[in-house]
Write a protein that holds these residues in place. Structure first.
Motif, PDB file in Angstrom:
ATOM      1  N   VAL A  85       0.817  -1.215   0.000  1.00 26.63           N
ATOM      2  CA  VAL A  85       0.000   0.000   0.000  1.00 26.63           C
ATOM      3  C   VAL A  85       0.850   1.263   0.000  1.00 26.63           C
ATOM      4  O   VAL A  85       0.309   2.365  -0.104  1.00 26.63           O
ATOM      5  CB  VAL A  85      -0.959   0.032   1.207  1.00 26.63           C
ATOM      6  CG1 VAL A  85      -1.956  -1.108   1.140  1.00 26.63           C
ATOM      7  CG2 VAL A  85      -0.195  -0.009   2.513  1.00 26.63           C
ATOM      8  N   GLY A 121      -0.433   5.181  -1.150  1.00 24.57           N
ATOM      9  CA  GLY A 121      -1.357   5.466  -2.243  1.00 24.57           C
ATOM     10  C   GLY A 121      -2.797   5.255  -1.800  1.00 24.57           C
ATOM     11  O   GLY A 121      -3.153   4.179  -1.305  1.00 24.57           O
ATOM     12  N   VAL A 122      -3.627   6.287  -1.971  1.00 28.39           N
ATOM     13  CA  VAL A 122      -5.025   6.187  -1.539  1.00 28.39           C
ATOM     14  C   VAL A 122      -5.747   5.086  -2.309  1.00 28.39           C
ATOM     15  O   VAL A 122      -6.473   4.269  -1.730  1.00 28.39           O
ATOM     16  CB  VAL A 122      -5.746   7.537  -1.734  1.00 28.39           C
ATOM     17  CG1 VAL A 122      -7.231   7.394  -1.425  1.00 28.39           C
ATOM     18  CG2 VAL A 122      -5.118   8.606  -0.845  1.00 28.39           C
ATOM     19  N   SER A 123      -5.558   5.040  -3.619  1.00 25.41           N
ATOM     20  CA  SER A 123      -6.234   4.008  -4.411  1.00 25.41           C
ATOM     21  C   SER A 123      -5.742   2.622  -4.029  1.00 25.41           C
ATOM     22  O   SER A 123      -6.525   1.661  -3.977  1.00 25.41           O
ATOM     23  CB  SER A 123      -6.019   4.267  -5.903  1.00 25.41           C
ATOM     24  OG  SER A 123      -4.633   4.277  -6.221  1.00 25.41           O
ATOM     25  N   ARG A 124      -4.442   2.493  -3.740  1.00 21.09           N
ATOM     26  CA  ARG A 124      -3.910   1.200  -3.298  1.00 21.09           C
ATOM     27  C   ARG A 124      -4.513   0.799  -1.947  1.00 21.09           C
ATOM     28  O   ARG A 124      -4.817  -0.372  -1.708  1.00 21.09           O
ATOM     29  CB  ARG A 124      -2.386   1.272  -3.160  1.00 21.09           C
ATOM     30  CG  ARG A 124      -1.624   1.212  -4.465  1.00 21.09           C
ATOM     31  CD  ARG A 124      -0.148   1.413  -4.206  1.00 21.09           C
ATOM     32  NE  ARG A 124       0.632   1.257  -5.412  1.00 21.09           N
ATOM     33  CZ  ARG A 124       1.199   0.116  -5.782  1.00 21.09           C
ATOM     34  NH1 ARG A 124       1.063  -0.951  -5.034  1.00 21.09           N
ATOM     35  NH2 ARG A 124       1.900   0.039  -6.892  1.00 21.09           N
ATOM     36  N   LEU A 126      -7.428   1.620  -0.672  1.00 22.73           N
ATOM     37  CA  LEU A 126      -8.816   1.196  -0.845  1.00 22.73           C
ATOM     38  C   LEU A 126      -8.875  -0.197  -1.465  1.00 22.73           C
ATOM     39  O   LEU A 126      -9.655  -1.050  -1.030  1.00 22.73           O
ATOM     40  CB  LEU A 126      -9.566   2.198  -1.717  1.00 22.73           C
ATOM     41  CG  LEU A 126      -9.807   3.579  -1.109  1.00 22.73           C
ATOM     42  CD1 LEU A 126     -10.500   4.487  -2.111  1.00 22.73           C
ATOM     43  CD2 LEU A 126     -10.634   3.475   0.166  1.00 22.73           C
ATOM     44  N   SER A 127      -8.046  -0.424  -2.469  1.00 21.34           N
ATOM     45  CA  SER A 127      -8.028  -1.749  -3.107  1.00 21.34           C
ATOM     46  C   SER A 127      -7.626  -2.830  -2.118  1.00 21.34           C
ATOM     47  O   SER A 127      -8.202  -3.924  -2.104  1.00 21.34           O
ATOM     48  CB  SER A 127      -7.056  -1.750  -4.293  1.00 21.34           C
ATOM     49  OG  SER A 127      -7.456  -0.825  -5.278  1.00 21.34           O
ATOM     50  N   TRP A 141     -17.849  -2.804   3.016  1.00 23.97           N
ATOM     51  CA  TRP A 141     -17.024  -1.662   3.418  1.00 23.97           C
ATOM     52  C   TRP A 141     -16.787  -1.634   4.917  1.00 23.97           C
ATOM     53  O   TRP A 141     -17.742  -1.698   5.698  1.00 23.97           O
ATOM     54  CB  TRP A 141     -17.692  -0.347   3.026  1.00 23.97           C
ATOM     55  CG  TRP A 141     -17.512   0.074   1.611  1.00 23.97           C
ATOM     56  CD1 TRP A 141     -18.441  -0.004   0.619  1.00 23.97           C
ATOM     57  CD2 TRP A 141     -16.349   0.661   1.028  1.00 23.97           C
ATOM     58  NE1 TRP A 141     -17.919   0.491  -0.547  1.00 23.97           N
ATOM     59  CE2 TRP A 141     -16.640   0.907  -0.330  1.00 23.97           C
ATOM     60  CE3 TRP A 141     -15.092   0.993   1.527  1.00 23.97           C
ATOM     61  CZ2 TRP A 141     -15.717   1.472  -1.200  1.00 23.97           C
ATOM     62  CZ3 TRP A 141     -14.167   1.551   0.664  1.00 23.97           C
ATOM     63  CH2 TRP A 141     -14.475   1.795  -0.681  1.00 23.97           C
TER      64      TRP A 141
END
Length: 250
Positions: A85, A121-124, A126-127, A141
């Motif tokens: 992440v 990484g924000v997208s990482r 969340l993934s 969630w």
């Protein structure tokens, strides 16, 4: 490999090759072994590292496997899955030289600063969270990361009682600091329920035939069973769930 060694896979070996060899430390530590003779159907026996092939480039090149010995304690290694992440980058002096960013070293002379950077990484993130929090229906969630806390679904938006109670719940929860999503589409109930499971918000409030009694269906995403609750009790349950999590995140 066949172009370099002259032999197909299974018969290639390090003996007699003119190309640089990268030798794993495990292989270099062998007293002797069997290696391909670089000719189909032939192998060498009693091949000794350092005598029969060069150890000039030795390192950790082989991927570790379950049960391999730890180089520090000698115990068996176990494997665990991980998720990346964040990153740490060593930038060296590429930018400090251009910027003229210098520092006085221990010797008293100036030198370019060695720079680095790091980040998550924000997208990482969340993934990674969703990879750990999902089921066969869709996303589940975590409350602290959910884009909304509550999903409000009127079964039929053409029914005045259902629509009005759903809108009332939406406005009331928002006023209480709860992030709510109202599904006011003119879709079949099955479509809405399926989409709600796929989106996976922590709480789902379904406004159906008992809207006139001010009773709604309350269900938390990770719980299979739904409950029929009076509106006041449903709102209180939502607040009890959301507010502690919100205070922990601040």
């Amino acid at each position: 490999m066949q172009t370099v060694t002259g032999a197909p896979v299974g018969f290639a070996g390090p003996v007699g090759l003119s190309v640089p060899l990268l030798v794993d430390r495990e292989a270099a530590a062998l007293s002797e072994g069997i290696a391909g003779a670089n000719e189909r159907d032939y192998h060498y026996r009693h091949v000794r590292p350092g005598r029969d092939f060069s150890l000039a480039h030795t390192g950790d090149f082989r991927e570790v496997r379950l049960g391999d010995h730890c180089v520090r304690c000698g115990g068996p290694l176990t494997l665990h899955r991980g998720i990346e992440v964040g990153h740490v980058f060593k930038l060296g002096t590429k930018y400090s030289t251009v910027l003229g960013a210098r520092v006085t070293g221990v010797s008293g002379t100036e030198q370019d600063i060695i720079m680095g950077c790091y980040g998550i990484g924000v997208s990482r993130l969340l993934s990674a969270a969703l990879e750990q929090h999902h089921d066969e229906q869709g996303i589940v969630w975590p409350l602290s990361l959910a884009p909304f806390h509550v999903h409000i679904l009127p079964v039929s938006v053409t029914d005045d009682a259902q629509r009005e109670l759903a809108e009332e719940l939406y406005e009331r929860l928002r006023a209480l600091g709860v992030e709510a999503l109202l599904d006011d589409r003119e879709e079949r109930p099955g479509v809405k329920f399926k989409d709600a499971d796929l989106i996976g918000l922590p709480v789902r409030l379904v406004v159906g035939k008992r809207a006139g009694e001010r009773v709604v269906e309350y269900r938390e995403r990770q719980v299979a069973e739904a409950e029929s609750l009076a509106v006041e009790e449903a709102v209180q349950r939502v607040l009890e769930l959301v507010k502690p999590a919100a205070s922990e995140g601040t």
